[in-house]
Design a protein around this motif. Structure first.
Motif, PDB file in Angstrom:
ATOM      1  N   ALA A  81       0.787  -0.976  -0.052  1.00  0.00           N
ATOM      2  CA  ALA A  81      -0.386  -0.163   0.287  1.00  0.00           C
ATOM      3  C   ALA A  81       0.822   1.456   0.420  1.00  0.00           C
ATOM      4  O   ALA A  81      -0.002   2.002  -0.575  1.00  0.00           O
ATOM      5  N   VAL A  82       1.878   1.386   0.452  1.00  0.00           N
ATOM      6  CA  VAL A  82       2.901   2.195   0.611  1.00  0.00           C
ATOM      7  C   VAL A  82       3.649   2.516  -0.342  1.00  0.00           C
ATOM      8  O   VAL A  82       4.700   3.431  -0.964  1.00  0.00           O
ATOM      9  N   SER A  83       4.246   1.334  -0.824  1.00  0.00           N
ATOM     10  CA  SER A  83       5.423   1.052  -2.186  1.00  0.00           C
ATOM     11  C   SER A  83       5.298   2.192  -3.434  1.00  0.00           C
ATOM     12  O   SER A  83       3.973   2.052  -3.561  1.00  0.00           O
ATOM     13  N   HIS A  84       6.113   3.046  -3.829  1.00  0.00           N
ATOM     14  CA  HIS A  84       6.381   3.587  -4.754  1.00  0.00           C
ATOM     15  C   HIS A  84       7.661   3.672  -5.243  1.00  0.00           C
ATOM     16  O   HIS A  84       8.436   3.281  -4.563  1.00  0.00           O
ATOM     17  N   PRO A  85       7.454   3.868  -6.547  1.00  0.00           N
ATOM     18  CA  PRO A  85       9.117   4.421  -7.182  1.00  0.00           C
ATOM     19  C   PRO A  85       9.742   5.888  -6.538  1.00  0.00           C
ATOM     20  O   PRO A  85      10.778   4.949  -6.066  1.00  0.00           O
ATOM     21  N   GLY A  86       9.506   6.570  -6.000  1.00  0.00           N
ATOM     22  CA  GLY A  86      10.292   7.194  -5.179  1.00  0.00           C
ATOM     23  C   GLY A  86      10.238   6.842  -3.827  1.00  0.00           C
ATOM     24  O   GLY A  86      10.449   7.962  -3.330  1.00  0.00           O
ATOM     25  N   ALA A  87      10.162   5.980  -3.632  1.00  0.00           N
ATOM     26  CA  ALA A  87       9.952   5.759  -1.659  1.00  0.00           C
ATOM     27  C   ALA A  87      12.086   5.482  -2.100  1.00  0.00           C
ATOM     28  O   ALA A  87      11.604   3.962  -1.992  1.00  0.00           O
ATOM     29  N   GLY A  88      12.427   5.665  -1.044  1.00  0.00           N
ATOM     30  CA  GLY A  88      13.642   4.902  -0.553  1.00  0.00           C
ATOM     31  C   GLY A  88      14.040   4.188   0.462  1.00  0.00           C
ATOM     32  O   GLY A  88      14.997   3.808   1.097  1.00  0.00           O
ATOM     33  N   GLY A  89      13.289   4.423   1.159  1.00  0.00           N
ATOM     34  CA  GLY A  89      12.411   3.609   2.334  1.00  0.00           C
ATOM     35  C   GLY A  89      11.444   3.284   3.230  1.00  0.00           C
ATOM     36  O   GLY A  89      10.448   4.124   2.652  1.00  0.00           O
ATOM     37  N   ILE A  90      11.230   2.445   3.789  1.00  0.00           N
ATOM     38  CA  ILE A  90       9.483   2.188   4.248  1.00  0.00           C
ATOM     39  C   ILE A  90      10.469   1.648   5.675  1.00  0.00           C
ATOM     40  O   ILE A  90      11.051   0.562   5.725  1.00  0.00           O
ATOM     41  N   ALA A  91       9.626   1.924   6.505  1.00  0.00           N
ATOM     42  CA  ALA A  91       9.492   1.928   7.889  1.00  0.00           C
ATOM     43  C   ALA A  91       8.531   0.882   8.709  1.00  0.00           C
ATOM     44  O   ALA A  91       7.472   1.087   8.062  1.00  0.00           O
ATOM     45  N   THR A  92       8.491   0.174   9.433  1.00  0.00           N
ATOM     46  CA  THR A  92       7.143  -0.993   9.596  1.00  0.00           C
ATOM     47  C   THR A  92       7.218  -0.649  11.139  1.00  0.00           C
ATOM     48  O   THR A  92       8.157  -1.010  11.625  1.00  0.00           O
ATOM     49  N   PHE A  93       6.247  -1.145  11.597  1.00  0.00           N
ATOM     50  CA  PHE A  93       6.142  -1.390  12.605  1.00  0.00           C
ATOM     51  C   PHE A  93       5.017  -2.418  13.023  1.00  0.00           C
ATOM     52  O   PHE A  93       3.915  -2.409  12.446  1.00  0.00           O
ATOM     53  N   LEU A  94       5.357  -4.007  13.724  1.00  0.00           N
ATOM     54  CA  LEU A  94       3.772  -4.873  14.296  1.00  0.00           C
ATOM     55  C   LEU A  94       3.994  -4.585  15.671  1.00  0.00           C
ATOM     56  O   LEU A  94       5.103  -4.702  16.738  1.00  0.00           O
ATOM     57  N   GLY A  95       2.731  -4.514  16.158  1.00  0.00           N
ATOM     58  CA  GLY A  95       2.707  -4.620  17.759  1.00  0.00           C
ATOM     59  C   GLY A  95       2.072  -5.989  17.994  1.00  0.00           C
ATOM     60  O   GLY A  95       0.975  -6.223  17.702  1.00  0.00           O
ATOM     61  N   VAL A  96       3.113  -6.829  18.471  1.00  0.00           N
ATOM     62  CA  VAL A  96       2.222  -8.246  18.986  1.00  0.00           C
ATOM     63  C   VAL A  96       2.510  -8.612  20.399  1.00  0.00           C
ATOM     64  O   VAL A  96       2.719  -7.946  21.455  1.00  0.00           O
ATOM     65  N   VAL A  97       1.096  -8.949  20.490  1.00  0.00           N
ATOM     66  CA  VAL A  97       0.896  -9.548  21.985  1.00  0.00           C
ATOM     67  C   VAL A  97       2.232 -10.545  23.056  1.00  0.00           C
ATOM     68  O   VAL A  97       2.544 -11.385  21.727  1.00  0.00           O
ATOM     69  N   ARG A  98       2.060  -9.683  23.626  1.00  0.00           N
ATOM     70  CA  ARG A  98       3.592 -10.292  25.079  1.00  0.00           C
ATOM     71  C   ARG A  98       3.044 -11.184  25.986  1.00  0.00           C
ATOM     72  O   ARG A  98       1.276 -10.906  26.020  1.00  0.00           O
ATOM     73  N   ASP A  99       3.398 -11.778  26.851  1.00  0.00           N
ATOM     74  CA  ASP A  99       2.853 -12.597  27.818  1.00  0.00           C
ATOM     75  C   ASP A  99       3.130 -12.304  29.001  1.00  0.00           C
ATOM     76  O   ASP A  99       2.683 -12.715  29.926  1.00  0.00           O
ATOM     77  N   VAL A 100       3.508 -11.191  29.537  1.00  0.00           N
ATOM     78  CA  VAL A 100       4.231  -9.986  30.570  1.00  0.00           C
ATOM     79  C   VAL A 100       3.338  -8.936  29.892  1.00  0.00           C
ATOM     80  O   VAL A 100       4.022  -8.348  29.251  1.00  0.00           O
ATOM     81  N   ASN A 101       2.679  -8.294  30.818  1.00  0.00           N
ATOM     82  CA  ASN A 101       2.257  -6.794  30.659  1.00  0.00           C
ATOM     83  C   ASN A 101       2.130  -6.339  32.304  1.00  0.00           C
ATOM     84  O   ASN A 101       1.507  -6.913  33.359  1.00  0.00           O
ATOM     85  N   ASP A 102       3.012  -5.509  32.517  1.00  0.00           N
ATOM     86  CA  ASP A 102       2.740  -5.040  33.924  1.00  0.00           C
ATOM     87  C   ASP A 102       3.444  -5.911  34.784  1.00  0.00           C
ATOM     88  O   ASP A 102       2.595  -5.784  36.260  1.00  0.00           O
TER      89      ASP A 102
END
Length: 172
Positions: free
Chosen positions: A17-38
């Motif tokens: 969705a964000v790719s195009h010929p002028g894109a020299g960089g693509i940054a991504t983030f995944l928020g993943v369910v972890r097994d411990v919080n606080d």
């Protein structure tokens, strides 16, 4: 591209969705369910959303970032429903001519998603389920009280483990 959905999230959709010929960089983030919080064990997360409002707010966030950062394209999806440890809950991508702008766009995107989307998180653990990140207006400003009442104060210190319905305020 913005979506709130129950199906598993796929980063390749966002990259496309964000790719195009002028894109020299693509940054991504995944928020993943972890097994411990606080310090609490987490076995399952449930996300609930006000779907149409969440989609509209996510779309506003995407347009805001595009206006603030010319040349940056952003896309995001957020999952709702029951998620297990290791499942992807939120995915974000940003492209730009240079990496610095791509990283900045991706960071702005996830920060605003967490801050503004009307999505609520309920964690499950050994002590039962509890809503994360909401404050009961009846207890606002109180600290150090003894009775558990199933919410988190503004200081993010957990209190209780109750909660049977999502709070009326927004928070991801």
């Amino acid at each position: 591209m913005s979506r709130i959905r129950t199906e598993p999230l796929h980063l390749d959709e966002l990259i496309a969705a964000v790719s195009h010929p002028g894109a020299g960089g693509i940054a991504t983030f995944l928020g993943v369910v972890r097994d411990v919080n606080d310090g609490r064990s987490v076995t399952l997360l449930e996300y609930e959303a006000y779907g149409t409002m969440a989609e509209a707010e996510l779309e506003r966030i995407l347009w805001e970032i595009a206006a603030e950062l010319p040349g940056v394209l952003v896309a995001a999806t957020h999952r709702v429903g029951a998620l297990h440890v290791g499942d992807v809950a939120v995915a974000c991508a940003a492209s730009a001519p240079h990496r610095a702008e791509a990283f900045r766009g991706c960071r702005l995107l996830i920060d605003r998603v967490k801050e503004r989307l009307p999505i609520w998180k309920r964690e499950h653990g050994p002590d039962g389920p509890y809503w994360v990140g909401w404050e009961d207006a009846r207890c606002a400003g109180e600290h150090g009280h003894e009775a558990p009442h199933g919410h988190t104060h503004g200081d993010k210190e957990p209190h209780g483990h109750g909660g049977t319905a999502p709070p009326t305020n927004a928070g991801a």
